[in-house]
Design a protein around this motif. Structure first.
Motif, mmCIF file in Angstrom:
data_model
loop_
_atom_site.group_PDB
_atom_site.id
_atom_site.type_symbol
_atom_site.label_atom_id
_atom_site.label_comp_id
_atom_site.label_asym_id
_atom_site.label_seq_id
_atom_site.Cartn_x
_atom_site.Cartn_y
_atom_site.Cartn_z
ATOM 1 N N ARG A 1 12.391 -3.458 19.135
ATOM 2 C CA ARG A 1 11.536 -4.768 18.805
ATOM 3 C C ARG A 1 10.311 -4.327 18.209
ATOM 4 O O ARG A 1 10.054 -4.904 17.093
ATOM 5 N N ASP A 2 9.541 -3.472 18.676
ATOM 6 C CA ASP A 2 8.389 -3.060 18.278
ATOM 7 C C ASP A 2 8.374 -2.486 16.773
ATOM 8 O O ASP A 2 7.378 -2.758 15.827
ATOM 9 N N ALA A 3 9.319 -1.593 16.827
ATOM 10 C CA ALA A 3 9.585 -1.168 15.312
ATOM 11 C C ALA A 3 9.809 -2.135 14.281
ATOM 12 O O ALA A 3 9.334 -2.112 12.836
ATOM 13 N N LEU A 4 10.943 -3.195 14.418
ATOM 14 C CA LEU A 4 11.025 -4.073 13.561
ATOM 15 C C LEU A 4 9.701 -5.027 13.334
ATOM 16 O O LEU A 4 9.527 -5.552 12.126
ATOM 17 N N GLN A 5 9.071 -5.464 14.396
ATOM 18 C CA GLN A 5 7.841 -6.203 14.082
ATOM 19 C C GLN A 5 7.082 -5.476 13.257
ATOM 20 O O GLN A 5 6.515 -6.144 12.267
ATOM 21 N N ALA A 6 6.687 -4.325 13.313
ATOM 22 C CA ALA A 6 5.874 -3.469 12.539
ATOM 23 C C ALA A 6 6.308 -3.311 11.031
ATOM 24 O O ALA A 6 5.400 -3.916 10.168
ATOM 25 N N GLY A 7 7.874 -3.222 10.885
ATOM 26 C CA GLY A 7 8.330 -3.064 9.761
ATOM 27 C C GLY A 7 7.841 -4.428 8.982
ATOM 28 O O GLY A 7 7.595 -4.498 7.628
ATOM 29 N N GLU A 8 8.129 -5.759 9.762
ATOM 30 C CA GLU A 8 8.083 -6.951 8.942
ATOM 31 C C GLU A 8 6.436 -7.239 8.761
ATOM 32 O O GLU A 8 6.194 -8.100 7.694
ATOM 33 N N TRP A 9 5.702 -6.675 9.692
ATOM 34 C CA TRP A 9 4.007 -6.835 9.283
ATOM 35 C C TRP A 9 3.797 -5.892 8.264
ATOM 36 O O TRP A 9 2.506 -5.870 7.791
ATOM 37 N N GLY A 10 4.485 -5.038 7.938
ATOM 38 C CA GLY A 10 4.047 -4.166 6.644
ATOM 39 C C GLY A 10 3.666 -2.519 7.019
ATOM 40 O O GLY A 10 2.821 -1.943 6.307
ATOM 41 N N THR A 11 3.809 -2.336 8.295
ATOM 42 C CA THR A 11 3.635 -1.031 8.721
ATOM 43 C C THR A 11 4.555 -0.171 9.071
ATOM 44 O O THR A 11 5.710 -0.541 8.957
ATOM 45 N N SER A 12 4.296 1.318 9.054
ATOM 46 C CA SER A 12 5.409 2.069 9.323
ATOM 47 C C SER A 12 6.209 2.005 10.442
ATOM 48 O O SER A 12 5.802 1.778 11.506
ATOM 49 N N ALA A 13 7.584 1.771 10.322
ATOM 50 C CA ALA A 13 8.647 1.538 11.362
ATOM 51 C C ALA A 13 9.522 2.774 11.407
ATOM 52 O O ALA A 13 10.218 2.853 12.480
#
Length: 168
Positions: A54-66
């Motif tokens: 979940r944290d990785a997917l959120q980061a990816g959608e916010w534009g940070t490295s996932a």
């Protein structure tokens, strides 16, 4: 396999309330209930993998490295074809405690492939929710028109009203 609704539930499990970020998955019972509703087992290891995904997917959608976290979740996972009466079924080979986290990542990948650019964060900078834009024009901007949309439109209107000089 998890559906679009389950993906949004997972992504939206860190809402902002009273100006502070909440983590609905911080409560193990809440998280285990969500996991069991979606075919999971519950338990410490499954929760750890789900939070990582979940944290990785959120980061990816916010534009940070996932990528590093996604690599960890997906390490050693395989999809294997199996003949069936209806043709070929694809079986996911993954440790049971990681299966739901992998399905979450696969649901995210599926949504981004089927509906590119339609999964995105709400445009309200004070909101941490995500939306899946199903509108024909792909113009949805807020997680909810009732809350974020109306709030931001009202703020813009008030700002314009303050900037516009009143006739004397």
């Amino acid at each position: 396999m998890l559906d679009d609704q389950a993906l949004l539930q997972a992504l939206n499990s860190t809402p902002v309330a009273d100006g502070r970020r909440q983590d609905l998955w911080r409560d193990d019972d809440v998280m285990d209930r969500w996991a069991r509703e979606h075919g999971g087992l519950g338990g410490d290891e499954e929760r750890r993998w789900l939070r990582t995904a979940r944290d990785a997917l959120q980061a990816g959608e916010w534009g940070t490295s996932a990528e590093p976290r996604l690599r960890r979740v997906l390490a050693g996972v395989r999809k294997v074809p199996r003949p069936s009466a209806s043709g070929i079924d694809w079986h996911l080979e993954v440790p049971p405690e990681r299966r739901l986290a992998v399905e979450l990542v696969l649901a995210w990948a599926d949504v981004n492939e089927r509906m590119p650019g339609r999964l995105r964060p709400c445009e309200n900078p004070e909101c941490r929710l995500f939306l899946l834009d199903r509108s024909r024009a792909n113009t949805a901007r807020w997680c909810s028109m009732k809350t974020c949309g109306n709030r931001l439109k009202a703020r813009r209107h008030q700002a314009r009203a303050r900037e516009t000089p009143r006739p004397e």
